[in-house]
Motif scaffolding. Structure first.
Motif, PDB file in Angstrom:
ATOM      1  N   LEU A 194       0.671  -1.276  -0.141  1.00 40.65           N
ATOM      2  CA  LEU A 194      -0.297  -0.097   0.295  1.00 40.65           C
ATOM      3  C   LEU A 194       1.201   1.601  -0.233  1.00 40.65           C
ATOM      4  N   VAL A 232      -8.460  -0.344   0.141  1.00 43.36           N
ATOM      5  CA  VAL A 232      -7.549  -0.067   0.583  1.00 43.36           C
ATOM      6  C   VAL A 232      -7.578  -0.087   2.590  1.00 43.36           C
ATOM      7  N   ILE A 276      -2.071   5.823   6.776  1.00 37.86           N
ATOM      8  CA  ILE A 276      -3.012   5.395   5.713  1.00 37.86           C
ATOM      9  C   ILE A 276      -4.458   5.397   6.888  1.00 37.86           C
ATOM     10  N   LEU A 283      -4.373   7.094  -0.690  1.00 38.52           N
ATOM     11  CA  LEU A 283      -3.212   6.810  -0.716  1.00 38.52           C
ATOM     12  C   LEU A 283      -2.545   7.580  -1.340  1.00 38.52           C
TER      13      LEU A 283
END
Length: 305
Positions: A194, A232, A276, A283
């Motif tokens: 990620l 995500v 995050i 992102l």
């Protein structure tokens, strides 16, 4: 692809006597955190080999990542490295000579394997898994991959890195195989992907399942799309589960240095997961705050608790 953090310059020195210093310098240039981890937590008789292992794969990773457009040359380069692994193990077991045209970096690999006298050692697992990971990256560059391929990729990488951890730290404290053994590293791999997703996509490595992109009608560059942010979020939740299981496993390890190294490793990626989450799962291309003194203190506190 970014399977290893950092970047190093090509080596300039050769020779058995210089190889440990060379590997140390290459590791330090690529990642000070990795250098200090090896220096202070790896078993005393294995420090030089740990630097050799890190430096060699950093070099291979860079050569493959930085190859511009010539897929055949990258494939040829990796095939040579795979053949050298096999040749080095044959030389170690049967006394056969190694090729004479080794580069300084390849000499690190030869010396690393020459000292591996165990049958089915953790080092062998590490080397072969990392070669399989790199082979997959060479083959898949520029194409989308399936969810099954992504899972297999993470499993190979996690098993290899975990084998290296147990080979170099607390080597004389064997750990029975278990489903939990590589969970912490698997979670770290998820967060690592990620963190580097935007850069990796630009380089042709898309670590988002093709099925998910097709189902939601999005592209790898649609990082602000709600469907991408949901994906995500799901990956971060998966990593959190891995970290919880990994911490429980690490707490049962008999070697104190292993426990410390494992907690520190998890903490690095927990900090990234926190960033995050704070960003609302949107992102970014870069995360400079992960290298600040505040981040170092946070990771250290988590490692020692």
């Amino acid at each position: 692809m970014s399977t290893i953090s950092g970047s190093i310059q090509p080596a300039r020195r050769t020779g058995t006597g210089a190889s440990a210093a060379l590997a140390s310098a290459m590791t330090r240039a690529a990642s000070r955190q990795s250098w200090y981890t090896i220096r202070f937590l790896v078993d005393r008789g294995r420090v030089d080999d740990a630097w050799r292992a890190y430096a060699y794969f950093r070099w291979v990773d860079d050569r493959i990542d930085e190859g511009k457009g010539d897929a055949a040359a990258r494939a040829d380069f990796l095939r040579r490295q795979q053949a050298l692994v096999e040749a080095a193990y044959r030389a170690a077991s049967c006394g056969r000579p190694m090729p004479a045209d080794l580069s300084p970096e390849e000499q690190l690999l030869a010396e690393l394997i020459a000292g591996d006298t165990e049958v089915d050692s953790g080092l062998q697992t590490y080397l072969r898994n990392m070669m399989a990971v790199l082979a997959f990256d060479v083959e898949r560059r520029g194409r989308l991959i399936s969810a099954a391929e992504l899972d297999r990729y993470i499993d190979l990488l996690a098993a290899g890195v975990t084998a290296a951890l147990f080979h170099f730290i607390g080597h004389d404290c064997p750990v029975a195989p278990s489903a939990e053994r590589a969970r912490a590293v698997g979670g770290a791999c998820v967060i690592h992907q990620l963190r580097d997703l935007i850069e990796d996509c630009a380089n042709g490595y898309v670590n988002i399942p093709a099925e998910y992109l097709a189902t939601h009608g999005i592209t790898p560059g649609d990082v602000a799309h709600p469907a991408m942010r949901r994906w995500v979020a799901g990956r971060v939740a998966l990593a959190r589960d891995c970290f919880r299981e990994g911490r429980a496993f690490i707490a049962r390890l008999g070697n104190a240095r292993r426990r410390l190294a494992g907690r520190a490793y998890i903490a690095r990626f927990e900090y990234m997961a926190n960033i995050i989450e704070r960003d609302g799962y949107l992102l970014r291309a870069a995360y400079p705050e992960r290298k600040t003194p505040r981040a170092v203190l946070w990771v250290a506190s988590r490692a020692f608790i």
